[in-house]
Design a protein around this motif. Structure first.
Motif, PDB file in Angstrom:
ATOM      1  N   MET A  35       0.827  -1.208   0.000  1.00 25.11           N
ATOM      2  CA  MET A  35       0.000   0.000   0.000  1.00 25.11           C
ATOM      3  C   MET A  35       0.863   1.259   0.000  1.00 25.11           C
ATOM      4  N   VAL A  38       1.884   1.800  -3.481  1.00 21.71           N
ATOM      5  CA  VAL A  38       0.785   2.352  -4.272  1.00 21.71           C
ATOM      6  C   VAL A  38       0.664   3.851  -4.036  1.00 21.71           C
ATOM      7  N   LEU A  41       3.347   5.657  -5.761  1.00 19.35           N
ATOM      8  CA  LEU A  41       3.085   5.719  -7.195  1.00 19.35           C
ATOM      9  C   LEU A  41       2.040   6.783  -7.508  1.00 19.35           C
ATOM     10  N   TRP A  42       0.996   6.860  -6.679  1.00 16.03           N
ATOM     11  CA  TRP A  42      -0.007   7.911  -6.877  1.00 16.03           C
ATOM     12  C   TRP A  42       0.631   9.299  -6.752  1.00 16.03           C
ATOM     13  N   GLY A 240      -0.298   0.456 -13.591  1.00 14.62           N
ATOM     14  CA  GLY A 240       0.177   0.503 -12.216  1.00 14.62           C
ATOM     15  C   GLY A 240      -0.669   1.344 -11.298  1.00 14.62           C
ATOM     16  N   ALA A 241      -0.916   2.616 -11.679  1.00 14.11           N
ATOM     17  CA  ALA A 241      -1.596   3.555 -10.782  1.00 14.11           C
ATOM     18  C   ALA A 241      -3.105   3.414 -10.799  1.00 14.11           C
ATOM     19  N   ALA A 245      -3.050  -0.813  -8.834  1.00 15.12           N
ATOM     20  CA  ALA A 245      -3.223  -0.135  -7.546  1.00 15.12           C
ATOM     21  C   ALA A 245      -4.580  -0.462  -6.941  1.00 15.12           C
ATOM     22  N   TYR A 246      -5.617  -0.507  -7.798  1.00 17.36           N
ATOM     23  CA  TYR A 246      -6.945  -0.885  -7.305  1.00 17.36           C
ATOM     24  C   TYR A 246      -6.915  -2.292  -6.707  1.00 17.36           C
ATOM     25  N   ILE A 248      -4.371  -3.992  -5.438  1.00 14.51           N
ATOM     26  CA  ILE A 248      -3.605  -4.016  -4.186  1.00 14.51           C
ATOM     27  C   ILE A 248      -4.413  -3.399  -3.060  1.00 14.51           C
ATOM     28  N   GLN A 249      -5.054  -2.263  -3.337  1.00 15.38           N
ATOM     29  CA  GLN A 249      -5.828  -1.594  -2.293  1.00 15.38           C
ATOM     30  C   GLN A 249      -6.985  -2.469  -1.820  1.00 15.38           C
ATOM     31  N   GLU A 268       0.283  10.398   0.619  1.00 11.64           N
ATOM     32  CA  GLU A 268       0.268  10.719  -0.820  1.00 11.64           C
ATOM     33  C   GLU A 268       0.670  12.162  -1.119  1.00 11.64           C
ATOM     34  N   ARG A 314     -10.534   6.256  -4.599  1.00 15.65           N
ATOM     35  CA  ARG A 314      -9.737   6.159  -5.809  1.00 15.65           C
ATOM     36  C   ARG A 314     -10.554   5.444  -6.863  1.00 15.65           C
TER      37      ARG A 314
END
Length: 693
Positions: A35, A38, A41-42, A240-241, A245-246, A248-249, A268, A314
């Motif tokens: 996380m 992520v 990355l955001w 990735g973002a 990312a979705y 992983i979150q 962030e 997100r």
């Protein structure tokens, strides 16, 4: 007295528990780190997208990013998308439209101000969420939230004002933050617990399609990425973002409490500022840095003091939010049925019952409904009033739900329940159409029971009497209620509430630990056929429920799971209560019909027989399959969840207990279809307490 072998087995059980605790801690560490990656990355995307905007229009960037992410999710969830419902399409497209506005404002703002400013200002969505909830949902703003809002306003002034002039790029970033907050509120109201993958796909596709339509409507069409660097940036933000990312979150939320997710997400804006400084050459004045610090302080402060608020929204990352149905009618399309399937009325129930009876008459195998959403019955105001009158009549007559005469008469009282509810319960028992059923709409005031007790021993049954009678009336339509002599002094209806000494245990009294999907009392031959839960107070903690499904397993794995190649231990409460000495039972994980199997699993207390790696792999695959099919149910106060303990598994997401009287508080009851099978363990033929023989 335990033998040497039993002591050895008990030691083996403790070793297994220690190994699983280490694995859980290791897993939490992995998803914490994931996380954080992520969020970093955001933070980078503010700089990366800013570079892409030098050669492309902002609508083109949105189109490439979100259509690419939607395409990837469509491939991953291809089988699930075939079951897309109208409610998911409507909720996803509506939320996606607001999300498009948020990203359009954000992307446009990057053309007019620095990436650092956009990152810091976008982070204020955490604070805006509380403000919008107060304006539109009539939630009371706390003093901490008001302070957080004040800090944000001061920070924005220091960060963005140039003299007395307003920088329009910062205004667009502020509009972006407001839209992100609105997206979170809207998504929570419309569909708190719809299928996550399908809802994410619709949202991402909506953003991408709106970007494409906007680009065409403005006459310029899509501008092609210039050079490999721009293509690489778009690939990173799309795959990735957005898509990765979705994933992983969503996966991290299964093992990490919401407060942990919120805490990580507060980093962030800091990452955005760091990347803006290192990669984009952003330079802030001393006053600007002071404003950024105030914004970060406000975001962090609001996240810690408003635990009920979900983390910042997100794309594709909806939160499971408890909603109120007060003041709405059963025909209102916005009624939140715990994020589940729409209300089934009498005619629909009759059609399903007739179809089931016809299939049985033909000898055809019953098939699962294609969706994993849980059937929900929402009582109309008239039905709820009738149900409450029935409950109060029984309270006046019997005083306590454990009264022997009430236990004997409760099944017959089902004839006085609302038709739709009576039929649904009949289908659940006799046709096995639903592995779980949620009943909402019963009028209940959480304040009427007083504060959540610090311990179940402190609970006085008078406070929960109405809820207990309601739960027993419903549960008695499925089977005979019974209890265990060693659980909460043999009480027929027990408490589920957090205890300080059991925060990390695999039990109903834990809070910080993720409770694995399991069958209740799986090791015991007298395990219940059904489980009933009624919510007295629930600040937003989700119960996870999954139907027993093997669709993703290979035929070889399914064959193994039907064989007695597994060992299951009694949990610690059963070990002390039933005088078991830690000996495992050899069992199969699945049994019954191959096309509609029953399950007998409890992962923390179960494994393959020693040396049987194929069986362990099959068991792990089954657990993964059940997790992927799981639905989160946030029970509103007064709601009842009924589970078929053979055809469904259940667990609970972690949460942070307050121990201040406001914690989650449920009441639980177990039911059996055959009370005779426990006769040797009960004192009398009409006794309901097992383990006292």
């Amino acid at each position: 007295m335990p033998t040497g072998d039993s002591k050895g087995n008990a030691g083996l059980q403790q070793l297994m528990m220690s190994a699983r605790k280490w694995r859980c801690a290791h897993e939490r560490g992995i998803w914490n780190a994931a996380m954080l990656g992520v969020v970093a990355l955001w933070g980078w995307t503010f700089v990366g997208i800013g570079d892409a905007l030098e050669t492309m229009t902002f609508l083109s960037v949105l189109t490439y990013r979100f259509l690419g992410a939607a395409l990837l999710l469509g491939v991953v969830h291809a089988r699930s998308l075939c079951r897309l419902t109208l409610r998911e399409l409507t909720a996803g497209s509506t939320a996606g439209t607001v999300l498009f506005a948020a990203y359009a404002f954000q992307t446009a703002s990057l053309l007019r101000t620095t990436a650092s400013n956009v990152g810091f200002i976008t982070g204020t969505a955490v604070v805006f969420t509380a403000v919008l909830a107060a304006l539109f949902l009539r939630e009371r703003l706390t003093g901490a939230q008001l302070l957080g809002t004040g800090l944000v306003m001061a920070g924005l002034a220091l960060l963005t004002l140039q003299g007395l002039a307003v920088h329009w790029g910062d205004v667009l970033a502020l509009a972006c933050a407001a839209c992100f907050a609105g997206h979170l509120i809207l998504l929570g109201q419309a569909a708190p617990d719809l299928n996550t993958g399908r809802l994410a796909f619709v949202q991402l596709a909506t953003v991408g399609l709106l970007g494409l339509l906007g680009a065409v409507a403005l006459g310029g069409g899509l501008s092609a990425p210039a050079g490999q660097g721009t293509w690489a940036t778009l690939a990173v933000v799309a795959v990735g973002a957005s898509a990765l990312a979705y994933f992983i979150q969503t996966r991290a939320q299964r093992v990490l409490p919401p407060t942990r997710i919120a805490m990580i997400m507060t980093a962030e804006p800091a990452f955005a500022g760091l990347f803006g400084y290192w990669l984009a050459g952003d330079r802030l004045t001393g006053w600007n840095w002071a404003g950024a610090a105030l914004i970060l302080a406000s975001i962090t402060f609001t996240s810690y003091t408003h635990r009920a608020a979900p983390p910042q929204a997100r794309a594709g990352g909806p939160r499971h939010t408890k909603l109120s149905t007060k003041g709405r009618t059963a025909m209102d399309p916005a009624i939140p049925n715990s994020g589940l399937e729409g209300t089934d009325r009498t005619e629909g129930a009759r059609k399903r019952q007739a179809a089931g009876e016809s299939a049985i008459a033909r000898g055809d195998p019953m098939t699962e409904r294609p969706d994993t959403d849980i059937r929900t019955i929402h009582l109309t105001s008239r039905e709820a009033a009738g149900a409450r009158a029935l409950v109060r009549e029984q309270i006046d007559r019997y005083a306590r739900p454990e009264h022997p005469h009430f236990l004997r008469s409760a099944p017959a009282l089902g004839a006085r329940l609302p038709d739709v509810l009576r039929e649904a319960l009949g289908e659940m028992r006799y046709l096995e159409t639903d592995p779980a059923l949620v009943v909402t709409g019963y009028p209940w005031d959480p304040q009427s029971v007083g504060p959540t007790p610090e311990h179940w021993r402190d609970h006085c049954g008078q406070r929960t009497r109405e809820a207990d009678f309601w739960l027993l009336l419903l549960g008695a339509q499925l089977g005979d209620p019974f209890s265990w002599s060693f659980l909460q002094d043999g009480r027929l209806i027990t408490d589920i509430l957090p205890l300080r000494e059991k925060e990390h245990a695999q039990s109903g009294h834990a809070s910080a630990a993720y409770q694995y999907l399991h069958v209740e009392d799986a090791f015991h031959p007298c395990r219940p056929d059904y489980i009933g839960l009624v919510s007295l107070r629930n600040p937003g903690t989700a119960t996870t429920v999954s139907p027993v499904t093997t669709g993703g397993l290979s035929p070889e794995q399914t064959d193994i799971l039907f064989c007695e190649r597994f060992q299951i231990f009694p949990d610690l409460e059963h070990t002390s209560g039933l005088d078991e000495d830690g000996r495992p039972s050899t069992i199969s994980a699945l049994f019954g019909s191959r096309d509609r199997p029953y399950a007998r699993i409890d992962p923390p207390f179960m494994s393959a027989l020693p040396g049987d790696s194929a069986a362990q792999q099959a068991l792990d695959a089954l657990c993964t399959e059940l997790e992927s099919a799981a639905t989160s149910v946030v029970l509103e106060p007064g709601a009842v969840l009924l589970l078929d303990n053979f055809r469904a598994v259940h667990g609970r997401k972690p949460f942070t207990a307050r121990y201040d009287g406001t914690d989650r508080w449920l009441r639980r009851m177990t039911m059996t279809r055959d009370l005779r099978k426990s006769r040797a363990l009960r004192k009398a033929v009409d006794a309901r307490v097992v383990g006292a023989g």
